[in-house]
Design a protein around this motif. Structure first.
Motif, PDB file in Angstrom:
ATOM      1  N   ARG A 192      10.017  10.620  -0.280  1.00 25.36           N
ATOM      2  CA  ARG A 192       8.628   9.691  -0.066  1.00 25.36           C
ATOM      3  C   ARG A 192       9.008   8.459   0.502  1.00 25.36           C
ATOM      4  N   ARG A 211       0.800  -1.207  -0.084  1.00 24.15           N
ATOM      5  CA  ARG A 211      -0.052  -0.061   0.093  1.00 24.15           C
ATOM      6  C   ARG A 211       0.846   1.329  -0.176  1.00 24.15           C
ATOM      7  N   LEU A 212       2.005   1.452   0.806  1.00 29.90           N
ATOM      8  CA  LEU A 212       2.820   2.567   0.785  1.00 29.90           C
ATOM      9  C   LEU A 212       3.397   2.631  -0.300  1.00 29.90           C
ATOM     10  N   SER A 241      -0.780  12.840  -0.711  1.00 30.93           N
ATOM     11  CA  SER A 241      -0.694  11.753  -0.087  1.00 30.93           C
ATOM     12  C   SER A 241      -0.908  11.690   1.589  1.00 30.93           C
ATOM     13  N   GLU A 268      -8.357   8.644   5.166  1.00 34.70           N
ATOM     14  CA  GLU A 268      -8.771   7.335   4.881  1.00 34.70           C
ATOM     15  C   GLU A 268      -8.252   6.422   6.204  1.00 34.70           C
ATOM     16  N   GLU A 319       0.993   4.210  -2.747  1.00 35.51           N
ATOM     17  CA  GLU A 319       0.900   5.660  -2.315  1.00 35.51           C
ATOM     18  C   GLU A 319       1.771   6.663  -2.516  1.00 35.51           C
ATOM     19  N   ARG A 331      -4.598  12.007   2.399  1.00 39.62           N
ATOM     20  CA  ARG A 331      -5.173  10.968   2.031  1.00 39.62           C
ATOM     21  C   ARG A 331      -5.056   9.790   3.399  1.00 39.62           C
ATOM     22  N   ILE A 332      -4.040   9.795   3.846  1.00 40.93           N
ATOM     23  CA  ILE A 332      -3.616   8.939   4.742  1.00 40.93           C
ATOM     24  C   ILE A 332      -4.308   9.365   5.984  1.00 40.93           C
TER      25      ILE A 332
END
Length: 180
Positions: A113, A88-89, A147, A154, A92, A150-151
């Protein structure tokens, strides 16, 4: 999502270091999750993700995957959880195709990142980000901010971020704490 802002020397990074047990208070006490970060540093850090934009946990002369494998071992992340989080990371933060590259071969944006993904790998309950957009170009900043938002949205992970760029903070945070 809270922005923690103020001039140089106001104590932003020092606050983060106190909360993580990297520094002991000269007076009074600090607590995170109800624990003394000096006496219970490992327990506090198991629940906290910390990124200092001017520092890296990436191993400079090793493939990126080695840094992630090391973090899995340090935090004893079960293999299934690790694989799912890393997948997932990686998606992302667009790390697919970079895991075999050495950290020294990556651009600043790619390293940031990767550092963020590493910070989030153990599933922290709170994330402290000190200057996460430091040195990034406008497009890399935009992507990183999206990002992080979103983290936060979510996954419900609380984020506290410092920056000297008020535009970044305005774009990121829902609240602003301004130090004099």
């Amino acid at each position: 999502f809270v922005a923690y802002a103020g001039p140089n020397g106001a104590g932003k990074s020092t606050t983060f270091k106190l909360l993580c047990g990297m520094l002991a208070p000269n007076a009074g006490t600090s607590r995170l999750f109800g624990m003394d970060p000096i006496r219970r540093r490992v327990a506090v850090m198991r629940r906290t993700g910390v990124l200092f934009g001017n520092r890296s946990e990436l191993w400079w002369d090793q493939p990126l995957s080695a840094s992630f494998d090391w973090k899995r071992g340090v935090w004893e992340i079960p293999r299934a959880d690790y694989d799912a989080r890393l997948e997932r990371l990686s998606a992302e933060f667009r790390l697919d195709g970079l895991m075999d590259a050495f950290a020294r071969e990556l651009s600043l944006g790619q390293r940031m990142r990767a550092n963020l993904a590493l910070t989030l790998l153990h599933g922290p309950e709170l994330v402290l980000l000190d200057e996460p957009t430091l040195g990034l170009d406008v497009l890399a900043k935009r992507d990183l901010i999206q990002s992080l938002k979103r983290i936060n949205r979510e996954d419900g992970v609380p984020l506290v971020v410092t920056s000297h760029d008020m535009d970044d903070l305005r774009d990121m945070a829902q609240r602003l704490v301004l130090l004099p």
